[in-house]
Design an enzyme around this catalytic site. Sequence first.
Site, PDB file in Angstrom:
ATOM      1  N   SER A   1     -16.875 -60.203 109.321  1.00 54.35           N
ATOM      2  CA  SER A   1     -17.639 -58.541 109.536  1.00 54.35           C
ATOM      3  C   SER A   1     -18.946 -59.164 109.713  1.00 54.35           C
ATOM      4  O   SER A   1     -20.104 -60.119 109.171  1.00 54.35           O
ATOM      5  CB  SER A   1     -17.678 -58.385 108.200  1.00 54.35           C
ATOM      6  OG  SER A   1     -17.061 -57.756 107.494  1.00 54.35           O
TER       7      SER A   1
ATOM      8  N   GLU B   1     -24.227 -60.628 108.122  1.00 61.76           N
ATOM      9  CA  GLU B   1     -23.562 -61.426 107.529  1.00 61.76           C
ATOM     10  C   GLU B   1     -24.263 -62.811 108.215  1.00 61.76           C
ATOM     11  O   GLU B   1     -24.074 -63.918 106.821  1.00 61.76           O
ATOM     12  CB  GLU B   1     -22.128 -61.430 107.292  1.00 61.76           C
ATOM     13  CG  GLU B   1     -21.237 -61.721 106.198  1.00 61.76           C
ATOM     14  CD  GLU B   1     -19.929 -61.634 105.598  1.00 61.76           C
ATOM     15  OE1 GLU B   1     -19.284 -60.941 105.333  1.00 61.76           O
ATOM     16  OE2 GLU B   1     -19.098 -62.784 107.017  1.00 61.76           O
TER      17      GLU B   1
ATOM     18  N   ARG C   1     -21.143 -61.949  98.731  1.00 59.65           N
ATOM     19  CA  ARG C   1     -21.229 -62.705 100.097  1.00 59.65           C
ATOM     20  C   ARG C   1     -22.491 -63.310  99.919  1.00 59.65           C
ATOM     21  O   ARG C   1     -24.028 -63.385 100.425  1.00 59.65           O
ATOM     22  CB  ARG C   1     -21.441 -61.958 101.113  1.00 59.65           C
ATOM     23  CG  ARG C   1     -20.777 -60.980 101.529  1.00 59.65           C
ATOM     24  CD  ARG C   1     -19.171 -61.779 102.082  1.00 59.65           C
ATOM     25  NE  ARG C   1     -17.948 -60.789 102.801  1.00 59.65           N
ATOM     26  CZ  ARG C   1     -17.093 -60.900 101.964  1.00 59.65           C
ATOM     27  NH1 ARG C   1     -17.089 -61.333 100.866  1.00 59.65           N
ATOM     28  NH2 ARG C   1     -16.048 -60.653 103.038  1.00 59.65           N
TER      29      ARG C   1
HETATM   30  P1  FAD Z   1     -19.683 -72.173 109.176  1.00 61.72           P
HETATM   31  O1  FAD Z   1     -19.549 -71.025 109.982  1.00 61.72           O
HETATM   32  O2  FAD Z   1     -19.940 -73.105 109.559  1.00 61.72           O
HETATM   33  O3  FAD Z   1     -21.024 -72.225 108.363  1.00 61.72           O
HETATM   34  C1  FAD Z   1     -21.074 -71.147 107.139  1.00 61.72           C
HETATM   35  C2  FAD Z   1     -22.884 -71.645 106.624  1.00 61.72           C
HETATM   36  O4  FAD Z   1     -22.616 -72.890 105.907  1.00 61.72           O
HETATM   37  C3  FAD Z   1     -23.625 -72.549 107.704  1.00 61.72           C
HETATM   38  O5  FAD Z   1     -24.636 -72.078 107.349  1.00 61.72           O
HETATM   39  C4  FAD Z   1     -23.345 -73.661 107.699  1.00 61.72           C
HETATM   40  O6  FAD Z   1     -25.009 -74.291 107.545  1.00 61.72           O
HETATM   41  C5  FAD Z   1     -22.911 -74.206 105.687  1.00 61.72           C
HETATM   42  N1  FAD Z   1     -22.152 -74.690 105.450  1.00 61.72           N
HETATM   43  C6  FAD Z   1     -20.370 -74.842 106.257  1.00 61.72           C
HETATM   44  N2  FAD Z   1     -20.178 -76.008 105.451  1.00 61.72           N
HETATM   45  C7  FAD Z   1     -20.862 -76.651 104.684  1.00 61.72           C
HETATM   46  C8  FAD Z   1     -21.335 -77.743 104.027  1.00 61.72           C
HETATM   47  N3  FAD Z   1     -20.213 -78.180 103.920  1.00 61.72           N
HETATM   48  N4  FAD Z   1     -22.181 -77.829 102.563  1.00 61.72           N
HETATM   49  C9  FAD Z   1     -23.573 -77.177 102.855  1.00 61.72           C
HETATM   50  N5  FAD Z   1     -23.168 -76.134 103.549  1.00 61.72           N
HETATM   51  C10 FAD Z   1     -22.559 -75.740 105.306  1.00 61.72           C
HETATM   52  N6  FAD Z   1     -15.177 -64.276 104.678  1.00 61.72           N
HETATM   53  C11 FAD Z   1     -15.455 -63.449 103.885  1.00 61.72           C
HETATM   54  O7  FAD Z   1     -15.976 -64.013 102.418  1.00 61.72           O
HETATM   55  N7  FAD Z   1     -14.475 -62.936 103.703  1.00 61.72           N
HETATM   56  C12 FAD Z   1     -13.841 -62.273 104.483  1.00 61.72           C
HETATM   57  O8  FAD Z   1     -12.366 -62.093 104.270  1.00 61.72           O
HETATM   58  C13 FAD Z   1     -13.333 -63.157 105.478  1.00 61.72           C
HETATM   59  N8  FAD Z   1     -13.221 -62.811 106.988  1.00 61.72           N
HETATM   60  C14 FAD Z   1     -13.580 -63.454 108.009  1.00 61.72           C
HETATM   61  C15 FAD Z   1     -12.583 -62.965 109.505  1.00 61.72           C
HETATM   62  C16 FAD Z   1     -12.651 -63.153 110.625  1.00 61.72           C
HETATM   63  C17 FAD Z   1     -12.088 -63.105 112.123  1.00 61.72           C
HETATM   64  C18 FAD Z   1     -14.242 -64.384 110.656  1.00 61.72           C
HETATM   65  C19 FAD Z   1     -14.385 -64.765 111.706  1.00 61.72           C
HETATM   66  C20 FAD Z   1     -14.553 -64.916 109.359  1.00 61.72           C
HETATM   67  C21 FAD Z   1     -14.571 -64.638 108.062  1.00 61.72           C
HETATM   68  N9  FAD Z   1     -15.300 -64.511 107.159  1.00 61.72           N
HETATM   69  C22 FAD Z   1     -14.914 -63.808 106.022  1.00 61.72           C
HETATM   70  C23 FAD Z   1     -16.633 -65.363 107.534  1.00 61.72           C
HETATM   71  C24 FAD Z   1     -16.364 -66.916 107.446  1.00 61.72           C
HETATM   72  O9  FAD Z   1     -14.401 -67.072 107.846  1.00 61.72           O
HETATM   73  C25 FAD Z   1     -15.959 -67.428 105.545  1.00 61.72           C
HETATM   74  O10 FAD Z   1     -17.842 -67.275 105.632  1.00 61.72           O
HETATM   75  C26 FAD Z   1     -16.090 -68.921 105.962  1.00 61.72           C
HETATM   76  O11 FAD Z   1     -16.428 -69.221 104.679  1.00 61.72           O
HETATM   77  C27 FAD Z   1     -17.046 -69.924 107.010  1.00 61.72           C
HETATM   78  O12 FAD Z   1     -16.764 -71.165 106.952  1.00 61.72           O
HETATM   79  P2  FAD Z   1     -16.937 -72.219 108.214  1.00 61.72           P
HETATM   80  O13 FAD Z   1     -16.306 -73.661 107.965  1.00 61.72           O
HETATM   81  O14 FAD Z   1     -16.508 -71.620 109.220  1.00 61.72           O
HETATM   82  O15 FAD Z   1     -18.216 -71.866 107.552  1.00 61.72           O
HETATM   83  N1  EPU Z   2     -13.291 -48.535 107.717  1.00 66.46           N
HETATM   84  C1  EPU Z   2     -13.680 -47.266 108.755  1.00 66.46           C
HETATM   85  N2  EPU Z   2     -13.588 -47.668 110.631  1.00 66.46           N
HETATM   86  C2  EPU Z   2     -13.556 -48.591 110.629  1.00 66.46           C
HETATM   87  C3  EPU Z   2     -14.026 -50.087 109.571  1.00 66.46           C
HETATM   88  C4  EPU Z   2     -13.988 -49.309 108.118  1.00 66.46           C
HETATM   89  O1  EPU Z   2     -13.283 -45.915 108.954  1.00 66.46           O
HETATM   90  O2  EPU Z   2     -13.969 -49.090 111.921  1.00 66.46           O
HETATM   91  C5  EPU Z   2     -13.147 -47.756 106.535  1.00 66.46           C
HETATM   92  C6  EPU Z   2     -12.544 -47.650 105.842  1.00 66.46           C
HETATM   93  O3  EPU Z   2     -11.219 -47.171 107.272  1.00 66.46           O
HETATM   94  C7  EPU Z   2     -12.313 -48.645 105.191  1.00 66.46           C
HETATM   95  C8  EPU Z   2     -13.034 -48.977 104.734  1.00 66.46           C
HETATM   96  O4  EPU Z   2     -14.278 -48.273 105.521  1.00 66.46           O
HETATM   97  O5  EPU Z   2     -11.763 -47.026 104.365  1.00 66.46           O
HETATM   98  C9  EPU Z   2     -13.345 -49.879 104.462  1.00 66.46           C
HETATM   99  O6  EPU Z   2     -12.659 -51.151 105.458  1.00 66.46           O
HETATM  100  P1  EPU Z   2     -12.354 -52.255 105.044  1.00 66.46           P
HETATM  101  O7  EPU Z   2     -10.839 -52.793 104.092  1.00 66.46           O
HETATM  102  O8  EPU Z   2     -11.701 -53.000 106.849  1.00 66.46           O
HETATM  103  O9  EPU Z   2     -13.037 -53.208 105.053  1.00 66.46           O
HETATM  104  P2  EPU Z   2     -14.469 -53.776 105.066  1.00 66.46           P
HETATM  105  O10 EPU Z   2     -15.143 -53.035 104.142  1.00 66.46           O
HETATM  106  O11 EPU Z   2     -15.289 -53.409 105.545  1.00 66.46           O
HETATM  107  C10 EPU Z   2     -14.740 -55.956 104.038  1.00 66.46           C
HETATM  108  C11 EPU Z   2     -15.275 -57.275 104.007  1.00 66.46           C
HETATM  109  C12 EPU Z   2     -13.671 -58.573 104.361  1.00 66.46           C
HETATM  110  C13 EPU Z   2     -12.850 -58.438 104.010  1.00 66.46           C
HETATM  111  C14 EPU Z   2     -12.433 -57.220 103.989  1.00 66.46           C
HETATM  112  C15 EPU Z   2     -11.429 -57.167 103.100  1.00 66.46           C
HETATM  113  C16 EPU Z   2     -18.019 -57.173 103.727  1.00 66.46           C
HETATM  114  C17 EPU Z   2     -18.651 -57.538 105.018  1.00 66.46           C
HETATM  115  N3  EPU Z   2     -16.480 -57.598 104.223  1.00 66.46           N
HETATM  116  O12 EPU Z   2     -14.781 -55.663 104.899  1.00 66.46           O
HETATM  117  O13 EPU Z   2     -14.427 -60.155 105.239  1.00 66.46           O
HETATM  118  O14 EPU Z   2     -11.420 -58.949 104.464  1.00 66.46           O
HETATM  119  O15 EPU Z   2     -13.412 -56.414 103.322  1.00 66.46           O
HETATM  120  O16 EPU Z   2     -11.653 -57.259 101.442  1.00 66.46           O
HETATM  121  O17 EPU Z   2     -17.908 -57.380 103.116  1.00 66.46           O
HETATM  122  C18 EPU Z   2     -16.237 -60.900 106.074  1.00 66.46           C
HETATM  123  O18 EPU Z   2     -16.803 -61.118 105.495  1.00 66.46           O
HETATM  124  O19 EPU Z   2     -16.381 -61.607 107.394  1.00 66.46           O
HETATM  125  C19 EPU Z   2     -14.818 -60.568 106.493  1.00 66.46           C
HETATM  126  C20 EPU Z   2     -14.141 -59.768 107.236  1.00 66.46           C
END
Ligand code: FAD
Ligand code: EPU
Length: 338
Positions: free
Chosen positions: A238, A333, A162
Amino acid sequence: MIQADVDLQPYNTLAIAARAAHFAQVENLDQLREALEFARRKKLPILPLGGGSNIVLTGNFPGLVIHLDNPGLEVREQGERTLVTAGAGENWHQLVMATVDRGLGGLENLALIPGRIGAAPIQNIGAYGVELRDSFSSLEALHIATGEMHSFSASDCEFGYRDSVFKGRARDQYIITSVSLELHGEWHPRVDYPALQQYFREQQIDSSGLTPRAVAEAVIAVRNSKLPDPAQIPNAGSFFKNPIIDGDLYRELKKAHPDLVAYEVGERWKLAAGWLIDRAGWRGKRQGAVGVHERQALVLVNPGHGAGAEVTGLAQEIAADIHAKYGVELEPEPRFYP
Ligand code: FAD
Ligand code: EPU
């Protein structure tokens, strides 16, 4: 092209109502340069915005929000490898599915992550055992201070969990305009993540003959089962990073909580913050307009469309409680603005 006093609620997935003093929708490099010139003249801070899925608006933004909306998708086959180049404004999930549809492997574990391509390198997006850096080739970015275009290789980006150079030394200095990814003909599914294994078992899918599409479908199903769709329940994914702690603290916690969820990273341990928050009793709690998602305690939700201060207030309470109970520091995050 530049509007004044714009409501940002439709532009952030936490659906926080906040206003931008100025807002530019940019579709190409000329418009981006024009927007930056406007900000320079007026000495305004800049917020480059993609899908708004990883930001928390703690108040009105006093500067210029630049919404990156430049399209473009180019796929070039070069022998064994395929190079995919996309404009910062392209939707991430659509890009993943476009590659999967062509039978290309590499991005399928990252299906359904919200947001746009330009933001993907900022925190080196990751899910289900894969990170952006695993397929990253290079990116183009405009250097705000000089107006020059710079190219970044994977090592220039200094990717971490991240993390990237754009959150460190190069923070606020560049606007990413396009990203190139390298996908390979020879592909191996990466499905070790327990939730994916469980899905294949339950669906009675033999995980030996998987295609990129089958893996993407599994990832989508698993994500839909625990992560809230921001269109239904506003959230930013997250809210905290999974904390990485040293061996001594890990052994102490593991002794006190034998079912602690942790993964070894070198000499240190990455804890599942969701597990800590869940065990501390926060999962499903509602506090005013905001709350903790009932199926994933690491996700804070804003069903009542509360202000940024309500979200950050709840986050602070949770972090303080986790510190008191486990001695672990939680770091948010998403990035907070202003
Ligand atoms: P924004 O929110 O618009 O921007 C994020 C940051 O990047 C800001 O600081 C912004 O200024 C900067 N930025 C954006 N675009 C540019 C650019 N072109 N040039 C320079 N800076 C820029 N993240 C994960 O890593 N893994 C996951 O599994 C994951 N799951 C998610 C699930 C949900 C339901 C949600 C809501 C979010 C999740 N995220 C996850 C977080 C998020 O989706 C990612 O970080 C994504 O890359 C953000 O993209 P965005 O275009 O929405 O960025
Ligand atoms: N868990 C619990 N209770 C909860 C949530 C999680 O016990 O309420 C336990 C789960 O059972 C599991 C462990 O925690 O054993 C990990 O949970 P999960 O697999 O859901 O993943 P996470 O660590 O919570 C991370 C990333 C996610 C990404 C998933 C899948 C971070 C901060 N988050 O979540 O990214 O999608 O793994 O790889 O690293 C994001 O960054 O926004 C994001 C959604």
